[in-house]
Structures are given as C-alpha cells and as structure tokens.
Design an enzyme around this catalytic site. Structure first.
Site, PDB file in Angstrom:
ATOM      1  N   CYS A  37     -66.428  87.625  44.713  1.00  0.00           N
ATOM      2  CA  CYS A  37     -65.981  86.851  45.872  1.00  0.00           C
ATOM      3  C   CYS A  37     -67.094  85.998  46.468  1.00  0.00           C
ATOM      4  CB  CYS A  37     -65.431  87.791  46.923  1.00  0.00           C
ATOM      5  SG  CYS A  37     -66.629  89.019  47.387  1.00  0.00           S
ATOM      6  N   GLU A  41     -61.776  91.783  53.873  1.00  0.00           N
ATOM      7  CA  GLU A  41     -62.791  91.075  53.074  1.00  0.00           C
ATOM      8  C   GLU A  41     -62.012  90.221  52.093  1.00  0.00           C
ATOM      9  OE1 GLU A  41     -65.932  91.078  53.506  1.00  0.00           O
ATOM     10  OE2 GLU A  41     -66.383  92.878  54.649  1.00  0.00           O
TER      11      GLU A  41
HETATM   12  P1  NAP Z   1     -55.370  90.663  45.183  1.00  0.00           P
HETATM   13  O1  NAP Z   1     -54.302  90.193  44.286  1.00  0.00           O
HETATM   14  O2  NAP Z   1     -55.279  90.336  46.616  1.00  0.00           O
HETATM   15  O3  NAP Z   1     -55.457  92.224  44.931  1.00  0.00           O
HETATM   16  C1  NAP Z   1     -56.330  93.073  45.634  1.00  0.00           C
HETATM   17  C2  NAP Z   1     -55.629  94.373  45.927  1.00  0.00           C
HETATM   18  O4  NAP Z   1     -54.511  94.111  46.777  1.00  0.00           O
HETATM   19  C3  NAP Z   1     -55.067  95.086  44.709  1.00  0.00           C
HETATM   20  O5  NAP Z   1     -55.204  96.465  44.886  1.00  0.00           O
HETATM   21  C4  NAP Z   1     -53.615  94.659  44.733  1.00  0.00           C
HETATM   22  O6  NAP Z   1     -52.737  95.538  44.098  1.00  0.00           O
HETATM   23  C5  NAP Z   1     -53.339  94.663  46.211  1.00  0.00           C
HETATM   24  N1  NAP Z   1     -52.148  93.881  46.581  1.00  0.00           N
HETATM   25  C6  NAP Z   1     -51.552  92.869  45.907  1.00  0.00           C
HETATM   26  N2  NAP Z   1     -50.466  92.432  46.592  1.00  0.00           N
HETATM   27  C7  NAP Z   1     -50.372  93.193  47.705  1.00  0.00           C
HETATM   28  C8  NAP Z   1     -49.469  93.227  48.809  1.00  0.00           C
HETATM   29  N3  NAP Z   1     -48.449  92.382  48.907  1.00  0.00           N
HETATM   30  N4  NAP Z   1     -49.697  94.143  49.779  1.00  0.00           N
HETATM   31  C9  NAP Z   1     -50.731  94.984  49.699  1.00  0.00           C
HETATM   32  N5  NAP Z   1     -51.617  94.994  48.693  1.00  0.00           N
HETATM   33  C10 NAP Z   1     -51.438  94.110  47.696  1.00  0.00           C
HETATM   34  O7  NAP Z   1     -56.769  90.131  44.746  1.00  0.00           O
HETATM   35  P2  NAP Z   1     -57.316  90.006  43.291  1.00  0.00           P
HETATM   36  O8  NAP Z   1     -56.912  88.692  42.779  1.00  0.00           O
HETATM   37  O9  NAP Z   1     -57.007  91.192  42.485  1.00  0.00           O
HETATM   38  O10 NAP Z   1     -58.877  90.060  43.622  1.00  0.00           O
HETATM   39  C11 NAP Z   1     -59.638  88.930  43.770  1.00  0.00           C
HETATM   40  C12 NAP Z   1     -59.705  88.474  45.218  1.00  0.00           C
HETATM   41  O11 NAP Z   1     -60.431  89.403  45.986  1.00  0.00           O
HETATM   42  C13 NAP Z   1     -60.452  87.185  45.344  1.00  0.00           C
HETATM   43  O12 NAP Z   1     -59.824  86.312  46.228  1.00  0.00           O
HETATM   44  C14 NAP Z   1     -61.801  87.605  45.896  1.00  0.00           C
HETATM   45  O13 NAP Z   1     -62.484  86.608  46.568  1.00  0.00           O
HETATM   46  C15 NAP Z   1     -61.430  88.742  46.748  1.00  0.00           C
HETATM   47  N6  NAP Z   1     -62.586  89.603  46.961  1.00  0.00           N
HETATM   48  C16 NAP Z   1     -63.170  89.596  48.188  1.00  0.00           C
HETATM   49  C17 NAP Z   1     -64.277  90.372  48.433  1.00  0.00           C
HETATM   50  C18 NAP Z   1     -64.939  90.363  49.774  1.00  0.00           C
HETATM   51  O14 NAP Z   1     -65.705  91.259  50.030  1.00  0.00           O
HETATM   52  N7  NAP Z   1     -64.670  89.415  50.641  1.00  0.00           N
HETATM   53  C19 NAP Z   1     -64.778  91.205  47.421  1.00  0.00           C
HETATM   54  C20 NAP Z   1     -64.159  91.194  46.169  1.00  0.00           C
HETATM   55  C21 NAP Z   1     -63.047  90.386  45.974  1.00  0.00           C
HETATM   56  P3  NAP Z   1     -52.301  95.328  42.571  1.00  0.00           P
HETATM   57  O15 NAP Z   1     -53.054  96.349  41.873  1.00  0.00           O
HETATM   58  O16 NAP Z   1     -50.837  95.556  42.530  1.00  0.00           O
HETATM   59  O17 NAP Z   1     -52.665  93.934  42.151  1.00  0.00           O
END
Ligand code: NAP
Ligand code: MG
Length: 464
Positions: free
Chosen positions: A265, A231
C-alpha cells in the site's frame, strides 16, 4: 458446509482446503470473545505483557515455518517473507512493552473540593479484517495493541492467505492467550463484514484493505456507532529533486516499488523527477530493474514473485497498455508471463517514461511492478502533482537540501513520509493515511489509542 481452496499463486498448487465459517459460527465466536473480555481486561497489565512477549518468542522460534507459509500463499520471495515475519513480530515486542504504559491522568479542577481523574479502558471486542499482501504484519499491527490494551479480538484474514493467520493464532494460544481472547473466522469479506458490523457486541472494526471496502465498513459501522480504524489504499509519489543523490534515489525507489512485486500500500506508484536529472535517474533505475529476477518465491534468486491473481494481473496489464497508448515509453519490461492452466500471473518489472496526468496509472492504485516517471520543472509543481489525488498514505522525496526537505514535509498531505528513505515503516512509529487513505494509526504509542476509551471521573465534596 462450504469450503474454499488456498493456492500458491506461483505454481497454482492447492495448499489447503479451508472451511468457510457460517453466520452462526461467526456469531458464536463473537459471543465467545465477548465472554472472554471481562477476564482479559481485568488481568494486570504485566501479566498480559508477559503472555504477549511469550507469543513473540514463539513466533521467533517458528519464523522459518511462518515465512514459508507466507511465501507459499502470497507468492512473495522467501527473503521478503522472513523480513515480514520479523517486522510483524516487532509490533508484538513493542506492544508487549506498551501494555505496561497505558497511563491515565489527573486534571486540576476549577473548584477546590473536586478531583478529576482520567482513565483509559479497553474498548471491548474488536473485529479485524486483513488483506493478503502482508498476511502476518497486518494481523499483528492490530492484534498486538488490541490484546495489550485488554481488548479481545476476532480476525478475518483474506481468503487468499488464511494460513498465516491460523498459524499465528495457534502460536498465540500456545503462548497463553486464552482461546476466548483471540480467534479467527474464515470466508469472504462480503459475507463476514456485515456479520461483524451488525453485531452489537463488536465495539470496534479495524480494517486494512482497499478504500471502497473501507468506506463501506465505515458506513455500516455507523449503524451501531462502532470505533473504526482504517488503513486504506495509497498512491505514493516519489519526488526526486535536482540536487538528489541519484544513485541512492534509484536504489530506494527500487526497494519501495518492487518489494512484494509492487503489491504494497505504501509502494511508489508515480515518480516525479526534476527535468534536469530525469535522464540520469531513469538510466540508473533501468539498469537496476533489468537485473531483477521473476520466479517462484521459494527459489533463492527470485526478486519478483507472481501477482496474487488474475484480477491483479489484468489491472497492471491494462494500466501499462493505457500508458503506452497515451504516449509513455516502456524503458524496461512491459510483458506479462501467464500460465492459464495453472492460473499463475507474473508481470515483468516495468518502468515507464514520459507519464502524464491523463494516464490511468497516475490516478488509480496499481498494485503491481509497474512504475511511471513524469518530469517536473519546480518544486511547487511537484507538490501539487503529488497532492492532486484523494490518497494520502505515503510519500517519498530525495533531496540533500534541508530547506527543500522541510518545505516538502510541510506541504505534502501524506501520513507517512520518507525523506531519502524508501522503507519508512517501523513498529515504534505511527503509521496511517490522511485523506481517503485512512483513519487512525498503527504502531508507536499512537497505535494503542484506537483500542482505548477515555473515561473521566469527577469526584466532588472533597475535604479542602
Ligand atoms: P480488499 O479487497 O479491500 O480486501 C481486504 C480484506 O477485506 C480481505 O480480507 C477481504 O476479504 C475483505 N473484504 C472484501 N470485501 C469486503 C466487504 N464488503 N466487507 C468486509 N470486508 C471485505 O483489498 P485487497 O485488494 O485484497 O488488498 C489491497 C488493498 O489493501 C490495497 O488498496 C492496499 O492499498 C490496501 N492496503 C492498505 C494498507 C495500509 O496500511 N493502508 C496495507 C496493505 C494494503 P476477501 O478475502 O473476501 O477478499
Ligand atoms: Mg480479496
């Protein structure tokens, strides 16, 4: 042993110090839930359903405490946090029921002495990585169908918001979910992600977060051919047609854009309004946005909490400045409210008029309370603008003409569509993105499929 602090983004106050899981600990937990899998999948579905239902009931009993945890660690207003707990819990209620409805089938064979039976089985150990913006709902949308299907689960919450996951997992254990069926680990995604993807015992990665991280997880999961559900990011368009109910369109746009300070999102990221109604719509929206109150989410009157961190704030500020430089008019808002000592970052709810395609905001996900409006002359132009990005998560439109509405639903390349509806998510519906916004669905009957393998049995030599 390293630790990290969880902070309240509205006050800068440290809420907790959390121990980072070491590689050995993460591997031990994966091994543990692998051990738990054979017993959990063998339980009868009614038993699993009853335990999941009990988890739901305990969340209901503890919903005020959970909402307060969410507000403190994510910054969203308490009324929204309570809404999130109810929404998160609706997935648990739904999948407690669905646990009893995992059906196989039989297929008529081409030879009379054969019988073909299709069975559905849980995929095994699932590792889930969740973001900070919906710390409860993003976890339950994954864990509820996984546990219902008979899978076991290791969760990795975002470092900003681990406390909600810790509380939810505690309640699951209290409800009777065995400790080796659902567990969490803590630490940065860049360290824990590779531990998950490299581990052969992990059969599925389910992720909600940004598109670049999702792409990386897909690539890494390929090494051991794991199932993936993704997602990812969005950039939702709202199309306001010339016949739209402008009052309703403005109200729904407000709900879509400014919930969680625009850090969702599926929130509106760009609004395309028919040129004949753009002034009327912008005036209505300005009037509503001007009434929104910024503040600490624990205070009753707050509508807009802080941005989660400096990085999030800087992106919103840069997009606003870039748009203004390229000719956008700031209708309302446009300023940040920062306390560098406390490290708190608020941004006024902002509406921009006269947006154009070359502005960053029209291309990159904003994740903040900033909304650009661009006008269009005909519906095909609006569709082409809406479809022009690699994102395909959510789209919205406002029209009372059924022909325009159905035409838009056919031609918009998005997985979730709100027609006169700014809040389409529901536990019973299959949520998920098209294009680079994701793979797989969460919610509805479809949300169980990603946790199931299909196996077929061909029985020969039968008496005919
Ligand atoms: P993110 O940086 O991708 O972080 C999400 C999760 O991934 C966190 O737990 C993060 O850990 C982890 N993560 C970061 N780097 C990683 C890596 N290299 N390998 C594995 N996991 C890793 O996203 P965000 O900026 O926090 O969240 C916002 C994003 O989520 C937006 O793009 C939004 O659109 C998307 N979103 C999508 C949905 C949907 O249902 N489609 C719903 C909600 C949000 P850390 O704790 O270390 O950062
Ligand atoms: Mg992060």
């Amino acid at each position: 042993m390293s630790t990290f602090n969880v902070k309240n983004p509205a006050t800068g106050k440290v809420l907790a110090e959390i121990q980072e899981s070491t590689k050995e600990e993460v591997e031990a937990i994966i091994e543990d839930v692998h051990q738990g899998f054979s017993e959990w999948k063998s339980r009868d579905a009614h038993d699993r359903a009853a335990i999941i239902k009990k988890w739901h009931d305990l969340i209901e009993e503890n919903k005020n405490e959970l909402a307060e945890i969410i507000t403190k660690e994510s910054g969203k207003p308490l009324k929204e946090a309570l809404g999130e707990v109810n929404y998160a819990n609706s997935y648990i209620a739904w999948y407690a029921e669905e646990a009893k409805r995992i059906y196989g089938k039989t297929i008529p064979a081409s030879t009379p002495n054969k019988n073909i039976i299709i069975k559905k089985q849980p995929v095994g150990v699932v590792a889930g990585i969740t973001p900070w913006n919906f710390p409860a709902a993003m976890l339950t949308r994954k864990t509820a169908p996984a546990l219902a299907a008979g899978c076991t689960f290791v969760a990795k919450p975002a470092v900003e918001t681990p406390l909600t996951t810790i509380k939810l997992v505690e309640l699951a254990h209290e409800a009777g979910v065995p400790k080796n069926v659902l567990q969490y680990v803590n630490g940065s995604g860049s360290k824990i992600g590779p531990i998950f993807t490299e581990n052969k015992l992990v059969k599925k990665i389910t992720f909600t977060g940004s598109t670049p991280v999702g792409k990386n997880l897909i690539r890494e999961s390929a090494k051991t051919v794991k199932h993936v559900s993704m997602e990812l990011g969005g950039h939702a368009p709202i199309i306001v047609c010339e016949d739209a109910d402008i009052e309703a369109a403005a109200t729904q746009t407000l709900i879509s854009k400014f919930r969680n300070a625009g850090q969702t999102c599926i929130c509106a990221n760009r609004v395309f309004v028919h040129e004949s109604v753009v002034t009327a719509f912008a005036d209505k929206l300005k009037e509503k946005v001007s009434q929104l109150k910024i503040g600490n989410g624990l205070e009753e009157e707050t509508d807009i909490g802080p941005l989660i961190n400096k990085k999030g704030f800087d992106k919103v500020k840069a997009q606003c400045e870039n748009a203004a430089k390229l000719g956008a008019e700031i209708l309302v808002g446009g300023h940040g409210k920062v306390d560098e000592d406390k490290e708190t970052y608020f941004f006024e709810p902002t509406v921009l008029l006269n947006a154009t395609q070359e502005m960053d905001i029209m291309n990159d996900e904003t994740f903040g309370p900033l909304l650009p409006i661009q006008s269009f002359a005909n519906i095909d132009e609006a569709i082409s603008l809406a479809n022009s990005l690699p994102f395909g998560l959510a789209a919205y439109y406002f029209t009372n003409d059924y022909r325009t509405g159905l035409y838009l639903s056919d031609h918009l390349d998005f997985g979730v569509i709100g027609w006169n509806d700014g809040a389409p998510s529901a536990a019973y519906a299959p949520f998920g993105g098209l294009k680079e916004s994701g793979i797989g669905k969460e919610g509805g009957a479809e949300g169980m499929e990603p946790y199931l393998d299909t196996k077929y049995l061909s029985i020969g030599g039968l008496k005919v």
